[in-house]
Design a protein around this motif. Structure first.
Motif, short mmCIF file in Angstrom:
data_model
loop_
_atom_site.label_atom_id
_atom_site.label_comp_id
_atom_site.label_asym_id
_atom_site.label_seq_id
_atom_site.Cartn_x
_atom_site.Cartn_y
_atom_site.Cartn_z
N LYS A 185 3.26 -3.76 3.48
CA LYS A 185 2.08 -2.87 3.48
C LYS A 185 2.38 -1.74 4.46
CE LYS A 185 -1.57 -3.65 6.01
NZ LYS A 185 -2.74 -4.26 6.61
N ASP A 186 2.22 -0.53 4.02
CA ASP A 186 2.46 0.64 4.88
C ASP A 186 3.84 0.58 5.55
OD1 ASP A 186 -0.11 1.57 4.27
OD2 ASP A 186 -0.99 0.48 5.95
N ASP A 187 4.86 0.25 4.76
CA ASP A 187 6.26 0.19 5.22
C ASP A 187 6.51 -0.87 6.30
OD1 ASP A 187 7.13 2.24 3.47
OD2 ASP A 187 6.41 3.76 4.88
#
Length: 146
Positions: free
Chosen positions: A52-54
């Motif tokens: 999630k979100d890198d």
């Protein structure tokens, strides 16, 4: 959260670094447990990575039957402390069971889980077998798919 299933050879160096860092953060630092996490088995594992979100927010490694146990296996189930309230552990377990079924054509899975997570694993169809034991100083139980 997006989930990827990769062999060791498919991992890029950043993914490998991030997943090893997460495992160290939780299993060594948070749980205050000195043990050999890098055990040579990652080379034979399927790596189930939730991002999630890198950032890796959930992870497991899975094995074909006969590599870790007689049955297929799930291990190193981990979610960082700050992400545990979102249910990512359940998502990564479902993805891991699906990956084992798809890659190894079996529903027979065994794991060595920390005893305090018994209900969590039971919610995914696992049942305890045998007595509890200490693994690296932490109470564990063996569990298999019911």
């Amino acid at each position: 959260m997006k989930i990827a299933v990769k062999t060791f050879q498919e991992l890029n160096t950043q993914e490998l670094y991030d997943l090893l860092q997460l495992r160290s953060e939780v299993f060594v630092v948070e749980q205050d447990c000195v043990y050999q996490d890098i055990d040579g088995k990652d080379l034979k594992a399927l790596h189930i990575i939730g991002v999630k979100d890198d950032k890796i927010v959930a992870y497991t490694r899975c094995f074909a039957p006969g590599i870790y146990f007689e049955e297929a296996a799930i291990g190193r189930v981990v979610v960082p402390l700050e992400e545990r309230k979102y249910g990512y552990g359940h998502d990564i377990m479902k993805a891991s069971i699906k990956a084992i079924s798809g890659h190894y054509d079996t529903q027979d899975i065994k794991l060595s889980g920390q005893e305090h997570l018994k209900k969590f694993y039971e919610s995914h169809g696992f049942k305890q077998i045998g007595e509890g034991y200490l693994e690296d100083g932490i109470p564990h139980i063996a569990m298999v798919t019911a």
